[in-house]
Design a protein around this motif. Structure first.
Motif, short mmCIF file in Angstrom:
data_model
loop_
_atom_site.label_atom_id
_atom_site.label_comp_id
_atom_site.label_asym_id
_atom_site.label_seq_id
_atom_site.Cartn_x
_atom_site.Cartn_y
_atom_site.Cartn_z
N MET A 30 0.73 -1.13 0.01
CA MET A 30 -0.04 0.20 0.07
C MET A 30 0.83 1.25 -0.04
SD MET A 30 -3.25 -0.81 -0.22
CE MET A 30 -3.99 0.69 0.29
N ALA A 31 1.96 1.41 0.58
CA ALA A 31 3.04 2.53 0.74
C ALA A 31 3.52 2.61 -0.72
CB ALA A 31 3.98 2.07 1.86
N LEU A 32 3.80 1.80 -1.28
CA LEU A 32 4.28 1.73 -2.82
C LEU A 32 3.35 2.42 -3.59
CD1 LEU A 32 6.50 -1.57 -3.41
CD2 LEU A 32 7.36 0.82 -3.20
N LEU A 33 2.13 1.90 -3.56
CA LEU A 33 0.86 2.54 -4.33
C LEU A 33 0.62 3.74 -3.99
CD1 LEU A 33 -1.35 -0.94 -4.09
CD2 LEU A 33 0.21 -0.07 -5.95
N HIS A 34 0.66 4.30 -2.91
CA HIS A 34 0.33 5.76 -2.44
C HIS A 34 1.24 6.19 -2.93
CE1 HIS A 34 -3.05 5.58 0.02
NE2 HIS A 34 -2.97 4.88 0.65
N PHE A 35 2.67 6.09 -2.96
CA PHE A 35 3.79 6.72 -3.86
C PHE A 35 3.34 6.99 -5.35
CE2 PHE A 35 6.44 6.87 -0.21
CZ PHE A 35 7.19 7.93 -0.18
N GLN A 36 3.15 5.79 -5.99
CA GLN A 36 2.69 5.70 -7.24
C GLN A 36 1.63 6.71 -7.66
OE1 GLN A 36 1.32 1.85 -8.80
NE2 GLN A 36 2.15 2.51 -10.85
N ARG A 37 0.68 6.67 -6.74
CA ARG A 37 -0.71 7.26 -6.88
C ARG A 37 -0.24 8.94 -6.81
NH1 ARG A 37 -5.54 4.48 -6.03
NH2 ARG A 37 -6.72 6.17 -5.19
N ALA A 38 0.70 9.36 -6.16
CA ALA A 38 1.19 10.52 -6.25
C ALA A 38 1.96 10.95 -7.05
CB ALA A 38 1.93 10.68 -4.63
N GLY A 39 2.16 10.31 -8.13
CA GLY A 39 3.00 10.35 -9.47
C GLY A 39 4.37 10.17 -9.30
N HIS A 40 4.78 9.42 -8.26
CA HIS A 40 6.10 8.78 -8.13
C HIS A 40 6.50 7.44 -8.86
CE1 HIS A 40 7.08 12.48 -5.67
NE2 HIS A 40 5.94 11.99 -4.88
N ASN A 41 7.83 7.14 -8.89
CA ASN A 41 7.89 5.82 -9.29
C ASN A 41 8.53 4.74 -8.33
OD1 ASN A 41 7.92 6.79 -12.30
ND2 ASN A 41 9.92 7.87 -11.84
N VAL A 42 7.86 3.48 -8.30
CA VAL A 42 8.19 2.80 -7.42
C VAL A 42 8.67 1.34 -7.90
CG1 VAL A 42 6.05 3.56 -6.02
CG2 VAL A 42 5.72 1.69 -7.64
N LEU A 43 9.40 0.76 -7.02
CA LEU A 43 10.35 -0.65 -7.55
C LEU A 43 9.97 -1.52 -6.32
CD1 LEU A 43 13.62 0.93 -8.12
CD2 LEU A 43 12.13 0.44 -10.01
N ALA A 44 9.20 -2.54 -6.84
CA ALA A 44 9.09 -3.84 -5.71
C ALA A 44 10.18 -4.77 -6.02
CB ALA A 44 7.76 -4.28 -5.96
N VAL A 45 10.98 -4.87 -4.74
CA VAL A 45 12.16 -5.78 -5.24
C VAL A 45 12.11 -7.21 -4.62
CG1 VAL A 45 14.73 -5.94 -4.73
CG2 VAL A 45 13.53 -3.83 -5.38
N VAL A 46 11.95 -8.06 -5.28
CA VAL A 46 12.05 -9.49 -4.77
C VAL A 46 13.36 -9.94 -4.26
CG1 VAL A 46 11.21 -11.92 -5.30
CG2 VAL A 46 9.82 -10.13 -5.95
N GLY A 47 13.54 -10.40 -3.20
CA GLY A 47 15.02 -10.84 -2.52
C GLY A 47 15.31 -12.25 -2.97
N GLY A 48 15.58 -12.41 -3.94
CA GLY A 48 15.90 -13.71 -4.53
C GLY A 48 17.59 -13.94 -3.95
N ALA A 49 18.17 -13.16 -3.79
CA ALA A 49 19.37 -13.17 -3.01
C ALA A 49 19.78 -13.34 -1.74
CB ALA A 49 20.54 -12.24 -3.89
N THR A 50 18.91 -12.12 -1.19
CA THR A 50 18.93 -11.95 0.53
C THR A 50 18.20 -13.16 1.11
OG1 THR A 50 17.33 -10.29 -0.16
CG2 THR A 50 19.30 -9.82 0.27
N ALA A 51 17.25 -13.70 0.28
CA ALA A 51 16.47 -14.82 1.22
C ALA A 51 17.38 -16.15 1.33
CB ALA A 51 15.06 -15.27 0.26
N ARG A 52 18.36 -16.05 0.57
CA ARG A 52 19.42 -17.03 0.79
C ARG A 52 19.96 -17.22 2.05
NH1 ARG A 52 21.59 -19.63 -3.68
NH2 ARG A 52 22.53 -21.06 -1.93
N LEU A 53 20.28 -15.86 2.89
CA LEU A 53 20.60 -15.65 4.08
C LEU A 53 19.71 -15.56 5.23
CD1 LEU A 53 23.30 -12.98 3.28
CD2 LEU A 53 23.54 -15.16 3.20
N GLY A 54 18.63 -14.83 5.04
CA GLY A 54 17.42 -14.90 6.04
C GLY A 54 17.83 -13.59 6.90
N ASP A 55 16.87 -12.80 6.69
CA ASP A 55 16.88 -11.53 7.70
C ASP A 55 16.69 -11.59 9.02
OD1 ASP A 55 16.54 -8.87 8.79
OD2 ASP A 55 14.70 -8.29 7.83
N PRO A 56 17.61 -11.46 10.29
CA PRO A 56 17.52 -11.60 11.61
C PRO A 56 16.61 -10.75 12.18
CG PRO A 56 19.52 -10.28 11.12
CD PRO A 56 18.81 -10.58 9.69
N SER A 57 16.03 -9.66 11.56
CA SER A 57 15.28 -8.73 12.32
C SER A 57 14.01 -9.20 12.90
CB SER A 57 14.88 -7.63 11.16
OG SER A 57 15.86 -6.95 10.80
#
Length: 487
Positions: free
Chosen positions: A104-131
């Motif tokens: 939704m945050a990405l879409l609100h940026f897009q609705r305001a005329g900004h460009n958005v990138l949704a990035v799939v973590g095909g590399a980072t998923a191999r490590l795993g986010d500890p957060s």
């Protein structure tokens, strides 16, 4: 002006930067008053940041000083478009409701005329986010990560397309650009020594060690692996790569991602000297306070083969009154004035569950499209209103989605076939007197109508619907789907 006013009303959050003094703390956006308690003329003023602060979608902005002096101005209407991104690690083959606020945050940026990138973590998923995790993720095989990444990419593209087709009026101001990327495309080709000598040389150990997520894991019995420790560095490199190749200046993420966002800020600003920013969105939790997601075992998925449109619809319909107004602001694009009106009507007619139904409809349409919403409504009507018309209109897929655990059988209709014959051929009742009595005592329903005569002959249009299906129910919750052949 509205922008400086917003900045002055924000307070700084303590503790997210830990013991490090290398960067300023994030800006915690205030919990606004209810929209209908604010002056009407002030609503929507101040651009994207102020508008989403008012809705409660943007929770914190980093860094605080840059926000007040620069980002508010950059996001004012009429300014050149910016590029924002958000990452989604493919630890499963579907997004879930917990991811939806970042979308939704990405879409609100897009609705305001900004460009958005949704990035799939095909590399980072191999490590795993500890957060936010107490122990390391189970490592996934490389091929499984690639399969998950393809599925997530398709899911994100579907959300972007549904939004463009169903929630954006043609002929109005242009919608910002959108793209779905996979960080395996650049991290997978990055030589280890080049990465360590480049990005690794600009990130400080003391800063990384001071992160709350890192501190918690280091104190745990299991400890923290080097792979997990390096995860923030790889995510920071994503921000640097997207800044260099796509002009990206804003990273979006859940509230538990602020530490990783700070690492990206540090790397990009040290490497390029450009001011960049981070924005977090709230985490969606269950009634017990647990974060919704795969790990907690309470995920509501966005892929139809894992959570049907009906199940997604029902998840939002069942939200309580004390949360539904907040969810209408977070999960829909409805104007705040319309949300106010919906809540005012609900106060007068609470038995109609108007806000919950509108919330469920808006989310289901975004996730599954117009047909998915119609499917959810058909299933709801069939199950809770015993509607024969709705049952007859349902497809085989909808029947199996609605009665996911229900046994199914294919039967031939024989001359003189009775209710008792049907129940026994479907293995729905035991043989002998107890099965017979189950019917006579009112424990059997066909297509929502109770039957008490075991010897009643089956009738087309009554016991057998026009779509060649019978829905048999034994007791209160045991359903059987009967598909009739060669009618």
């Amino acid at each position: 002006m509205a922008a400086p006013t917003l900045g002055r009303r924000c307070v700084r959050a303590a503790g997210l930067w830990g013991v490090s003094r290398r960067a300023p703390p994030p800006l915690r956006l205030p919990h606004r008053q209810r929209a209908h308690e604010q002056p009407r003329r002030a609503r929507g003023a101040g651009g994207l940041l102020a508008a989403q602060c008012e809705r409660g979608l943007f929770q914190e902005v980093f860094p605080a000083q840059g926000t007040e002096e620069q980002l508010l101005e950059l996001l004012e209407p009429g300014r050149p478009p910016l590029t924002a991104y958000c990452g989604f690690d493919p630890t499963a083959d579907s997004l879930h409701v917990g991811h939806l606020l970042a979308v939704m945050a990405l879409l609100h940026f897009q609705r305001a005329g900004h460009n958005v990138l949704a990035v799939v973590g095909g590399a980072t998923a191999r490590l795993g986010d500890p957060s936010g995790r107490q122990r390391a993720r189970e490592p996934l095989p490389a091929e499984q990560v690639r399969e998950h990444a393809r599925a997530l990419r398709a899911g994100l593209e579907r959300l972007l397309e549904n939004h463009r087709e169903l929630f954006w009026a043609a002929g109005g101001r242009p919608l910002g650009g959108a793209a779905v990327l996979d960080n395996a495309a650049w991290l997978g080709r990055q030589p280890l020594l080049d990465f360590l000598g480049g990005a690794g040389g600009r990130l400080r150990m003391g800063t990384l060690l001071s992160r709350q997520s890192c501190q918690a894991r280091l104190r745990s019995p299991e400890g923290m692996s080097l792979a997990e420790f390096l995860y923030p560095a790889l995510q920071a490199y994503d921000f640097l790569h997207l800044h260099r190749h796509h002009g990206c200046r804003i990273q979006l993420g859940g509230a538990d991602q602020m530490g990783n966002i700070m690492s990206g800020y540090e790397l990009v600003t040290k490497t390029t000297g450009t001011d960049v920013f981070g924005i977090t969105v709230p985490l969606i939790t269950s009634t017990t306070g647990d974060k919704l997601g795969k790990t907690a075992g309470n995920a509501v998925w966005l892929n139809r083969d894992k959570t049907s449109p009906f199940e997604l619809y029902q998840f939002f319909v069942r939200q309580q009154d004390n949360i539904v107004e907040k969810y209408l602001k977070l999960f829909t694009f409805l104007p705040l004035e319309e949300i106010d009106h919906i809540m005012e009507m609900h106060a007068k007619e609470p038995e109609k569950w108007g806000p919950q139904k509108r919330l469920a409809a808006e989310v289901t349409k975004l996730v599954h499209g117009r047909e998915g919403l119609e499917s959810a409504k058909r299933c709801t009507k069939a199950l809770y209103s015993s509607s024969v018309e709705a049952l007859e209109a349902m497809s085989d897929q909808e029947l199996h989605e609605l009665f996911r655990q229900a046994p199914s059988a294919e039967l031939m209709l024989e001359p003189g076939m009775t209710v008792l014959d049907l129940c026994r051929k479907a293995n729905a009742i035991p043989d002998g007197p107890s099965g017979y009595q189950k019917i006579t005592h009112g424990g059997v329903s066909i297509n929502g109508t109770r039957v008490t005569n075991p010897e009643a002959v089956l009738i087309l249009g009554q016991h057998i619907l026009k779509n060649g299906v019978s829905l048999l129910r034994i007791g209160k919750k045991n359903y059987y789907i009967i598909k009739w052949l060669q009618l």
